[in-house]
Design a protein around this motif. Structure first.
Motif, PDB file in Angstrom:
ATOM      1  N   THR A  24       0.835  -1.206   0.000  1.00 28.40           N
ATOM      2  CA  THR A  24       0.000   0.000   0.000  1.00 28.40           C
ATOM      3  C   THR A  24       0.866   1.250   0.000  1.00 28.40           C
ATOM      4  O   THR A  24       0.597   2.196  -0.736  1.00 28.40           O
ATOM      5  N   LEU A  25       1.917   1.256   0.804  1.00 27.27           N
ATOM      6  CA  LEU A  25       2.829   2.400   0.845  1.00 27.27           C
ATOM      7  C   LEU A  25       3.503   2.612  -0.511  1.00 27.27           C
ATOM      8  O   LEU A  25       3.652   3.743  -0.974  1.00 27.27           O
ATOM      9  N   ALA A  26       3.903   1.516  -1.149  1.00 27.14           N
ATOM     10  CA  ALA A  26       4.622   1.611  -2.420  1.00 27.14           C
ATOM     11  C   ALA A  26       3.710   2.013  -3.578  1.00 27.14           C
ATOM     12  O   ALA A  26       4.178   2.618  -4.539  1.00 27.14           O
ATOM     13  N   GLN A  27       2.415   1.704  -3.478  1.00 29.33           N
ATOM     14  CA  GLN A  27       1.495   1.984  -4.580  1.00 29.33           C
ATOM     15  C   GLN A  27       0.727   3.287  -4.416  1.00 29.33           C
ATOM     16  O   GLN A  27      -0.008   3.689  -5.309  1.00 29.33           O
ATOM     17  N   ARG A  28       0.889   3.930  -3.286  1.00 27.17           N
ATOM     18  CA  ARG A  28       0.149   5.160  -3.007  1.00 27.17           C
ATOM     19  C   ARG A  28       0.550   6.257  -3.989  1.00 27.17           C
ATOM     20  O   ARG A  28       1.685   6.351  -4.405  1.00 27.17           O
ATOM     21  N   VAL A  29      -0.425   7.062  -4.367  1.00 26.02           N
ATOM     22  CA  VAL A  29      -0.167   8.208  -5.240  1.00 26.02           C
ATOM     23  C   VAL A  29      -0.550   9.462  -4.478  1.00 26.02           C
ATOM     24  O   VAL A  29      -1.680   9.551  -3.998  1.00 26.02           O
ATOM     25  N   PRO A  30       0.320  10.468  -4.289  1.00 29.42           N
ATOM     26  CA  PRO A  30       1.716  10.423  -4.716  1.00 29.42           C
ATOM     27  C   PRO A  30       2.490   9.392  -3.911  1.00 29.42           C
ATOM     28  O   PRO A  30       2.206   9.164  -2.728  1.00 29.42           O
ATOM     29  N   ARG A  31       3.457   8.787  -4.553  1.00 26.06           N
ATOM     30  CA  ARG A  31       4.199   7.671  -3.973  1.00 26.06           C
ATOM     31  C   ARG A  31       5.094   8.126  -2.824  1.00 26.06           C
ATOM     32  O   ARG A  31       5.727   9.165  -2.900  1.00 26.06           O
ATOM     33  N   TYR A  32       5.117   7.304  -1.767  1.00 22.60           N
ATOM     34  CA  TYR A  32       6.061   7.542  -0.683  1.00 22.60           C
ATOM     35  C   TYR A  32       7.462   7.191  -1.176  1.00 22.60           C
ATOM     36  O   TYR A  32       7.643   6.279  -1.987  1.00 22.60           O
ATOM     37  N   SER A  33       8.460   7.863  -0.640  1.00 25.01           N
ATOM     38  CA  SER A  33       9.841   7.547  -0.995  1.00 25.01           C
ATOM     39  C   SER A  33      10.227   6.209  -0.347  1.00 25.01           C
ATOM     40  O   SER A  33       9.636   5.800   0.661  1.00 25.01           O
ATOM     41  N   PRO A  34      11.224   5.522  -0.916  1.00 25.33           N
ATOM     42  CA  PRO A  34      11.698   4.291  -0.278  1.00 25.33           C
ATOM     43  C   PRO A  34      12.104   4.523   1.179  1.00 25.33           C
ATOM     44  O   PRO A  34      11.869   3.675   2.036  1.00 25.33           O
ATOM     45  N   SER A  35      12.677   5.676   1.475  1.00 25.65           N
ATOM     46  CA  SER A  35      13.080   5.990   2.842  1.00 25.65           C
ATOM     47  C   SER A  35      11.871   6.039   3.782  1.00 25.65           C
ATOM     48  O   SER A  35      11.918   5.506   4.899  1.00 25.65           O
ATOM     49  N   THR A  36      10.799   6.661   3.341  1.00 22.44           N
ATOM     50  CA  THR A  36       9.589   6.742   4.162  1.00 22.44           C
ATOM     51  C   THR A  36       8.972   5.362   4.351  1.00 22.44           C
ATOM     52  O   THR A  36       8.541   5.012   5.453  1.00 22.44           O
ATOM     53  N   ILE A  37       8.938   4.571   3.291  1.00 25.25           N
ATOM     54  CA  ILE A  37       8.404   3.209   3.374  1.00 25.25           C
ATOM     55  C   ILE A  37       9.222   2.398   4.374  1.00 25.25           C
ATOM     56  O   ILE A  37       8.668   1.737   5.261  1.00 25.25           O
ATOM     57  N   ASN A  38      10.538   2.460   4.248  1.00 23.09           N
ATOM     58  CA  ASN A  38      11.408   1.683   5.132  1.00 23.09           C
ATOM     59  C   ASN A  38      11.328   2.151   6.577  1.00 23.09           C
ATOM     60  O   ASN A  38      11.347   1.329   7.498  1.00 23.09           O
ATOM     61  N   THR A  39      11.205   3.447   6.796  1.00 22.16           N
ATOM     62  CA  THR A  39      11.060   3.968   8.159  1.00 22.16           C
ATOM     63  C   THR A  39       9.764   3.451   8.783  1.00 22.16           C
ATOM     64  O   THR A  39       9.746   3.045   9.945  1.00 22.16           O
ATOM     65  N   THR A  40       8.704   3.448   8.013  1.00 23.27           N
ATOM     66  CA  THR A  40       7.418   2.956   8.502  1.00 23.27           C
ATOM     67  C   THR A  40       7.514   1.480   8.872  1.00 23.27           C
ATOM     68  O   THR A  40       7.098   1.070   9.961  1.00 23.27           O
TER      69      THR A  40
END
Length: 124
Positions: free
Chosen positions: A71-87
């Motif tokens: 869900t984080l990776a497919q969200r528009v506008p897309r979250y950055s890899p850093s934000t996804i990994n932090t989450t």
């Protein structure tokens, strides 16, 4: 994703709250704020309305963590890899605290850890 409510939470004393314990292990207030923001982001995507301390993290399954990443990776506008990994890192940190306090099993914790982080598109 399924809804998680405080009513499904085990009777866990505030001193053993996995969120509180995890955040207290972080070295700075800035780190604590960053990870708490990640937990808020995860809680919202898990359809939870409330403070992160009352979310029954012990009921979050490995498949929900994988769905959270997707869900984080497919969200528009897309979250950055850093934000996804932090989450994801914040959720894993809370689950580790829950495992240490015997709130979740080692099997559940280890399966939750198997969800890989998001790779950055640029290589340095």
């Amino acid at each position: 994703m399924s809804n998680l409510t405080p009513s499904t939470q085990r009777n866990v004393a505030a001193t053993t709250n996995p969120v509180t314990k995890y955040l207290s292990t972080l070295p700075s207030l800035r780190s604590q704020r960053t990870m708490k923001d990640g937990l808020r982001r995860a809680a919202a995507l898990l359809n939870f309305a409330g403070d992160v301390e009352s979310l029954p993290w012990h009921t979050v399954t490995p498949s929900q963590i994988a769905a959270l990443k997707a869900t984080l990776a497919q969200r528009v506008p897309r979250y950055s890899p850093s934000t996804i990994n932090t989450t994801l890192y914040a959720v894993r940190g809370v689950l580790k605290s829950a495992w240490i306090d015997n709130v979740i099993s080692i099997d559940t914790y280890e399966r939750a850890r198997l969800t890989k982080g998001e790779r950055s598109e640029e290589r340095r």
